[in-house]
Motif scaffolding. Structure first.
Motif, PDB file in Angstrom:
ATOM      1  N   LEU A  47       0.888  -1.228  -0.019  1.00  0.00           N
ATOM      2  CA  LEU A  47      -0.023  -0.002   0.178  1.00  0.00           C
ATOM      3  C   LEU A  47       1.010   1.476  -0.148  1.00  0.00           C
ATOM      4  O   LEU A  47       0.387   2.202  -0.597  1.00  0.00           O
ATOM      5  CB  LEU A  47      -0.979   0.160   1.217  1.00  0.00           C
ATOM      6  CG  LEU A  47      -2.111  -1.032   1.142  1.00  0.00           C
ATOM      7  CD1 LEU A  47      -2.875  -0.923   2.319  1.00  0.00           C
ATOM      8  CD2 LEU A  47      -2.850  -0.604  -0.322  1.00  0.00           C
ATOM      9  N   TYR A  48       1.903   1.274   0.672  1.00  0.00           N
ATOM     10  CA  TYR A  48       3.058   2.193   0.623  1.00  0.00           C
ATOM     11  C   TYR A  48       3.259   2.333  -0.778  1.00  0.00           C
ATOM     12  O   TYR A  48       3.441   4.048  -1.191  1.00  0.00           O
ATOM     13  CB  TYR A  48       4.136   2.061   1.558  1.00  0.00           C
ATOM     14  CG  TYR A  48       5.250   2.955   1.254  1.00  0.00           C
ATOM     15  CD1 TYR A  48       5.358   4.137   1.877  1.00  0.00           C
ATOM     16  CD2 TYR A  48       6.460   2.600   0.570  1.00  0.00           C
ATOM     17  CE1 TYR A  48       6.537   4.854   1.776  1.00  0.00           C
ATOM     18  CE2 TYR A  48       7.512   3.300   0.624  1.00  0.00           C
ATOM     19  CZ  TYR A  48       7.547   4.510   0.869  1.00  0.00           C
ATOM     20  OH  TYR A  48       8.662   5.439   0.780  1.00  0.00           O
ATOM     21  N   PHE A  49       3.682   1.543  -1.478  1.00  0.00           N
ATOM     22  CA  PHE A  49       4.079   1.578  -3.045  1.00  0.00           C
ATOM     23  C   PHE A  49       2.896   2.154  -3.676  1.00  0.00           C
ATOM     24  O   PHE A  49       3.219   3.245  -4.576  1.00  0.00           O
ATOM     25  CB  PHE A  49       4.400   0.327  -3.452  1.00  0.00           C
ATOM     26  CG  PHE A  49       4.863   0.344  -4.864  1.00  0.00           C
ATOM     27  CD1 PHE A  49       6.008   1.058  -5.612  1.00  0.00           C
ATOM     28  CD2 PHE A  49       4.182   0.074  -5.914  1.00  0.00           C
ATOM     29  CE1 PHE A  49       6.414   1.153  -6.872  1.00  0.00           C
ATOM     30  CE2 PHE A  49       4.473   0.165  -7.483  1.00  0.00           C
ATOM     31  CZ  PHE A  49       5.520   0.560  -7.794  1.00  0.00           C
ATOM     32  N   VAL A  50       1.586   1.908  -3.501  1.00  0.00           N
ATOM     33  CA  VAL A  50       0.530   2.399  -4.362  1.00  0.00           C
ATOM     34  C   VAL A  50       0.305   3.943  -4.000  1.00  0.00           C
ATOM     35  O   VAL A  50       0.011   4.742  -4.645  1.00  0.00           O
ATOM     36  CB  VAL A  50      -0.750   1.512  -3.807  1.00  0.00           C
ATOM     37  CG1 VAL A  50      -2.031   2.218  -4.518  1.00  0.00           C
ATOM     38  CG2 VAL A  50      -0.492  -0.009  -4.616  1.00  0.00           C
ATOM     39  N   PHE A  51       0.469   4.322  -2.493  1.00  0.00           N
ATOM     40  CA  PHE A  51       0.233   5.532  -2.224  1.00  0.00           C
ATOM     41  C   PHE A  51       1.391   6.469  -2.869  1.00  0.00           C
ATOM     42  O   PHE A  51       1.236   7.560  -3.229  1.00  0.00           O
ATOM     43  CB  PHE A  51       0.263   5.757  -0.646  1.00  0.00           C
ATOM     44  CG  PHE A  51       0.489   6.996  -0.122  1.00  0.00           C
ATOM     45  CD1 PHE A  51      -0.591   7.872  -0.008  1.00  0.00           C
ATOM     46  CD2 PHE A  51       1.518   7.628   0.355  1.00  0.00           C
ATOM     47  CE1 PHE A  51      -0.951   9.098   0.324  1.00  0.00           C
ATOM     48  CE2 PHE A  51       1.592   8.959   0.884  1.00  0.00           C
ATOM     49  CZ  PHE A  51       0.285   9.657   0.797  1.00  0.00           C
ATOM     50  N   LEU A  52       2.494   5.923  -2.962  1.00  0.00           N
ATOM     51  CA  LEU A  52       3.636   6.804  -3.621  1.00  0.00           C
ATOM     52  C   LEU A  52       3.429   7.037  -5.117  1.00  0.00           C
ATOM     53  O   LEU A  52       3.685   8.047  -5.798  1.00  0.00           O
ATOM     54  CB  LEU A  52       4.952   6.107  -3.485  1.00  0.00           C
ATOM     55  CG  LEU A  52       5.730   6.142  -2.248  1.00  0.00           C
ATOM     56  CD1 LEU A  52       7.062   5.382  -2.420  1.00  0.00           C
ATOM     57  CD2 LEU A  52       6.052   7.614  -2.183  1.00  0.00           C
ATOM     58  N   LEU A  53       2.745   6.034  -5.883  1.00  0.00           N
ATOM     59  CA  LEU A  53       2.435   6.289  -7.276  1.00  0.00           C
ATOM     60  C   LEU A  53       1.145   7.205  -7.462  1.00  0.00           C
ATOM     61  O   LEU A  53       1.149   7.993  -8.250  1.00  0.00           O
ATOM     62  CB  LEU A  53       2.166   5.037  -7.825  1.00  0.00           C
ATOM     63  CG  LEU A  53       3.271   4.030  -8.041  1.00  0.00           C
ATOM     64  CD1 LEU A  53       2.618   2.761  -8.679  1.00  0.00           C
ATOM     65  CD2 LEU A  53       3.964   4.606  -9.144  1.00  0.00           C
ATOM     66  N   ALA A  54       0.228   7.073  -6.531  1.00  0.00           N
ATOM     67  CA  ALA A  54      -0.953   7.845  -6.658  1.00  0.00           C
ATOM     68  C   ALA A  54      -0.498   9.429  -6.203  1.00  0.00           C
ATOM     69  O   ALA A  54      -0.975  10.101  -6.716  1.00  0.00           O
ATOM     70  CB  ALA A  54      -1.934   7.394  -5.477  1.00  0.00           C
ATOM     71  N   THR A  55       0.389   9.594  -5.110  1.00  0.00           N
ATOM     72  CA  THR A  55       0.740  10.895  -5.213  1.00  0.00           C
ATOM     73  C   THR A  55       1.667  11.469  -5.994  1.00  0.00           C
ATOM     74  O   THR A  55       1.634  12.833  -6.203  1.00  0.00           O
ATOM     75  CB  THR A  55       1.313  11.084  -3.678  1.00  0.00           C
ATOM     76  OG1 THR A  55       2.363  10.259  -3.472  1.00  0.00           O
ATOM     77  CG2 THR A  55       0.140  10.853  -2.473  1.00  0.00           C
ATOM     78  N   SER A  56       2.513  10.789  -6.636  1.00  0.00           N
ATOM     79  CA  SER A  56       3.431  11.364  -7.623  1.00  0.00           C
ATOM     80  C   SER A  56       2.864  11.554  -8.967  1.00  0.00           C
ATOM     81  O   SER A  56       3.540  12.343  -9.690  1.00  0.00           O
ATOM     82  CB  SER A  56       4.857  10.407  -7.573  1.00  0.00           C
ATOM     83  OG  SER A  56       4.388   9.232  -8.270  1.00  0.00           O
ATOM     84  N   GLY A  57       1.817  11.317  -9.274  1.00  0.00           N
ATOM     85  CA  GLY A  57       1.056  11.389 -10.552  1.00  0.00           C
ATOM     86  C   GLY A  57       1.704  10.379 -11.470  1.00  0.00           C
ATOM     87  O   GLY A  57       1.450  10.725 -12.775  1.00  0.00           O
ATOM     88  N   GLY A  58       2.303   9.372 -11.165  1.00  0.00           N
ATOM     89  CA  GLY A  58       2.914   8.500 -12.207  1.00  0.00           C
ATOM     90  C   GLY A  58       2.559   7.224 -12.248  1.00  0.00           C
ATOM     91  O   GLY A  58       2.443   6.306 -12.982  1.00  0.00           O
TER      92      GLY A  58
END
Length: 58
Positions: A47-58
């Motif tokens: 979920l940490y990885f998914v959160f990073l992807l969602a917040t970085s816009g990538g």
């Protein structure tokens, strides 16, 4: 540049392994508490990885 890929790869790899081995352990009914801890912490890493992807816009 390589450090950023390795920094993201470790949580994904260890999270996937935690979820996989936690689910396999629960299916075989071995050490249920340890398996649930592995499943929960692995899911948090993913979920940490998914959160990073969602917040970085990538």
């Amino acid at each position: 540049m390589l450090v950023s890929y390795v920094g993201i790869a470790f949580p994904v790899l260890f999270g996937a392994l935690g979820v996989t081995f936690g689910a396999l352990g629960l299916a075989k009914r071995l050490h249920r508490v340890r398996c649930m801890v592995g499943l929960a912490t692995g899911a948090l890493a993913l979920l940490y990885f998914v959160f990073l992807l969602a917040t970085s816009g990538g």
